[in-house]
Design a protein around this motif. Structure first.
Motif, mmCIF file in Angstrom:
data_model
loop_
_atom_site.group_PDB
_atom_site.id
_atom_site.type_symbol
_atom_site.label_atom_id
_atom_site.label_comp_id
_atom_site.label_asym_id
_atom_site.label_seq_id
_atom_site.Cartn_x
_atom_site.Cartn_y
_atom_site.Cartn_z
ATOM 1 N N LEU A 224 10.690 11.219 -10.293
ATOM 2 C CA LEU A 224 12.045 11.730 -10.069
ATOM 3 C C LEU A 224 13.037 11.145 -11.088
ATOM 4 O O LEU A 224 13.864 11.859 -11.652
ATOM 5 N N LEU A 225 12.897 9.848 -11.312
ATOM 6 C CA LEU A 225 13.841 9.142 -12.196
ATOM 7 C C LEU A 225 13.757 9.597 -13.648
ATOM 8 O O LEU A 225 14.771 9.649 -14.352
ATOM 9 N N LEU A 226 12.536 9.877 -14.073
ATOM 10 C CA LEU A 226 12.334 10.049 -15.516
ATOM 11 C C LEU A 226 12.670 11.441 -16.043
ATOM 12 O O LEU A 226 12.185 11.831 -17.117
ATOM 13 N N GLU A 227 13.494 12.170 -15.304
ATOM 14 C CA GLU A 227 14.061 13.388 -15.899
ATOM 15 C C GLU A 227 14.896 12.970 -17.102
ATOM 16 O O GLU A 227 15.025 13.704 -18.082
ATOM 17 N N LYS A 228 15.478 11.759 -16.979
ATOM 18 C CA LYS A 228 16.205 11.179 -18.113
ATOM 19 C C LYS A 228 15.308 10.085 -18.705
ATOM 20 O O LYS A 228 14.821 9.230 -17.953
ATOM 21 N N PRO A 229 15.039 10.104 -20.015
ATOM 22 C CA PRO A 229 14.139 9.094 -20.598
ATOM 23 C C PRO A 229 14.632 7.664 -20.352
ATOM 24 O O PRO A 229 15.825 7.379 -20.496
ATOM 25 N N GLU B 55 0.831 -1.207 0.000
ATOM 26 C CA GLU B 55 0.000 0.000 0.000
ATOM 27 C C GLU B 55 0.865 1.257 0.000
ATOM 28 O O GLU B 55 0.629 2.200 -0.741
ATOM 29 N N MET B 56 1.891 1.249 0.876
ATOM 30 C CA MET B 56 2.752 2.426 1.005
ATOM 31 C C MET B 56 3.571 2.643 -0.274
ATOM 32 O O MET B 56 3.834 3.779 -0.662
ATOM 33 N N ASN B 57 3.949 1.540 -0.905
ATOM 34 C CA ASN B 57 4.768 1.639 -2.119
ATOM 35 C C ASN B 57 4.029 2.285 -3.278
ATOM 36 O O ASN B 57 4.650 2.853 -4.168
ATOM 37 N N ARG B 58 2.703 2.180 -3.244
ATOM 38 C CA ARG B 58 1.928 2.662 -4.387
ATOM 39 C C ARG B 58 2.221 4.134 -4.681
ATOM 40 O O ARG B 58 2.518 4.499 -5.813
ATOM 41 N N GLY B 59 2.140 4.944 -3.673
ATOM 42 C CA GLY B 59 2.431 6.370 -3.855
ATOM 43 C C GLY B 59 3.922 6.618 -3.989
ATOM 44 O O GLY B 59 4.355 7.482 -4.766
ATOM 45 N N PHE B 60 4.695 5.833 -3.232
ATOM 46 C CA PHE B 60 6.139 6.015 -3.205
ATOM 47 C C PHE B 60 6.749 5.762 -4.589
ATOM 48 O O PHE B 60 7.556 6.565 -5.086
ATOM 49 N N VAL B 61 6.342 4.677 -5.228
ATOM 50 C CA VAL B 61 6.896 4.337 -6.544
ATOM 51 C C VAL B 61 6.514 5.410 -7.572
ATOM 52 O O VAL B 61 7.326 5.780 -8.428
ATOM 53 N N GLN B 62 5.308 5.936 -7.439
ATOM 54 C CA GLN B 62 4.883 7.011 -8.345
ATOM 55 C C GLN B 62 5.837 8.200 -8.236
ATOM 56 O O GLN B 62 6.282 8.757 -9.244
#
Lengths: 110, 245
Positions: free
Chosen positions: A22-27, A10-17
């Motif tokens: 953050l990660l996808l600044e680089k494609p 449950e906690m990961n759901r928002g966290f992974v989003q």
């Protein structure tokens, strides 16, 4: 699945989003994200990550393009301006929740 | 594309509901290939099978990747329409026969068509579709509740299992209908379904043969089953029997 694993999911759901934004600044393509997350000790199921990427794309937070230049065609995702705004809001919530937890812990433990 | 991936995607496709279905399938294929490539040994048949197995049940994959929040569970939309269509095809056949023969038809436990005229047939059919759609929904929910995974292969699997039991070349009606009702073994038919038991008891005594056998057989072939033994009875006879119990 025990209660801790349920709660973690449950906690990961928002966290992974948030992490994805953050990660996808680089494609990156889906499996590359999975690997980067694994290297950072964040385990995420592919059947959770890929649909999340598509949902964020539908909301306009991510953009995507197919790259067929390599041997395998891959779909690269990148964060959009709308995604950056969403990320800012999520980070605020994250920090607020972190502070609230710290305060509560401090009160309980003292 | 690898044959294993193609096979897996074909299992996902019937349960996948997404506007850009091809795009989703392509991305699922890509993720499997990437997973396989990352395994020790790289691109081998064993790794491909393992990478696909790691994705999980095709139905769960389809559920995770499907979009939207409709009233019917998103990954059962196609199956529900297919099942409703199958039931409706049988109903239309029975209704047409009823209109020609002027008799009611009861095929326990799923189908009942009152005595129709050609005119009443016209307004009966739209209503019966609504009924069949609801019936399809109930069949799916009952089966899922008891742990049977419902799908296109589900109905075919029931027929295949019946055929493989070795009690004849073709599946039996009670086996298939029982399977549709959620039973795992057709041998339990009489013991678990009182209505079915009553129908079985009535069959030899029923003199009302409402549909010629060849015609009835052709209807049943629509749902891959056979009606070779005692499943026809007149509703009025059944009601009398039930009243006397």
């Amino acid at each position: 699945m025990n209660e801790v694993e349920n709660a973690e999911k449950e906690m990961n759901r928002g966290f992974v989003q948030l992490v994805v934004l953050l990660l996808l600044e680089k494609p990156m393509y889906g499996y590359m994200i999975v690997r980067v997350l694994q290297q950072n000790d964040i385990l995420v199921d592919e059947n959770t990550l890929y649909p999340l990427l598509r949902r964020l794309e539908e909301k306009g937070a991510l953009s995507s393009r197919w790259d067929a230049a390599e041997a395998k065609a891959r779909k690269y995702y990148a964060v959009t301006d709308q995604g950056r705004a969403l990320r800012g809001s999520l980070l605020e919530i994250w920090e607020h929740q972190g502070k609230a937890i710290q305060t509560l812990r401090w009160e309980v433990e003292s | 594309m690898n044959a294993h991936i193609t096979e897996f995607l074909e299992q996902v496709r019937p349960f996948l509901v997404a506007a850009d279905e091809q795009d989703v399938l392509r991305e699922i294929a890509g993720s499997i290939e990437d997973r396989e490539a990352a395994m020790p040994g790289g691109d081998t048949d064993e790794n491909m099978v393992a990478a696909i197995a790691a994705m999980g049940d095709p139905r769960d994959v389809a559920a995770a990747w499907s979009t939207g929040k409709p009233a019917v569970a998103v990954n059962y939309q196609k199956v529900q329409w297919l099942l409703a269509g199958l039931l409706y095809a049988v109903t239309v056949g029975l209704a047409a026969t009823s209109a020609v023969a002027g008799s009611s038809i009861f095929l326990a436990p799923l189908f009942y068509v009152p005595s129709l005229t050609p005119l009443s047939l016209l307004y009966y059919l739209p209503f019966s579709f609504v009924f069949d759609y609801g019936l399809a929904s109930i069949l799916i929910q009952v089966n899922e509740h008891f742990g049977n995974r419902v799908g296109i292969e589900w109905a075919l699997g029931i027929a295949r299992r019946e055929r493989d039991r070795g009690r004849g070349a073709r599946p039996t009606t009670h086996g298939v209908v029982g399977g549709l009702m959620g039973r795992r073994r057709s041998a339990d038919a009489a013991s678990c379904c009182p209505v079915w038991h009553t129908v079985r008891r009535l069959a030899p005594r029923s003199s009302s043969v409402l549909i010629p056998d060849p015609l009835l057989r052709s209807f049943y072939h629509l749902v891959a089953c056979d009606v070779s033994s005692g499943v026809r009875c007149d509703l009025s006879v059944l009601c009398q029997e039930l009243a006397s119990v």
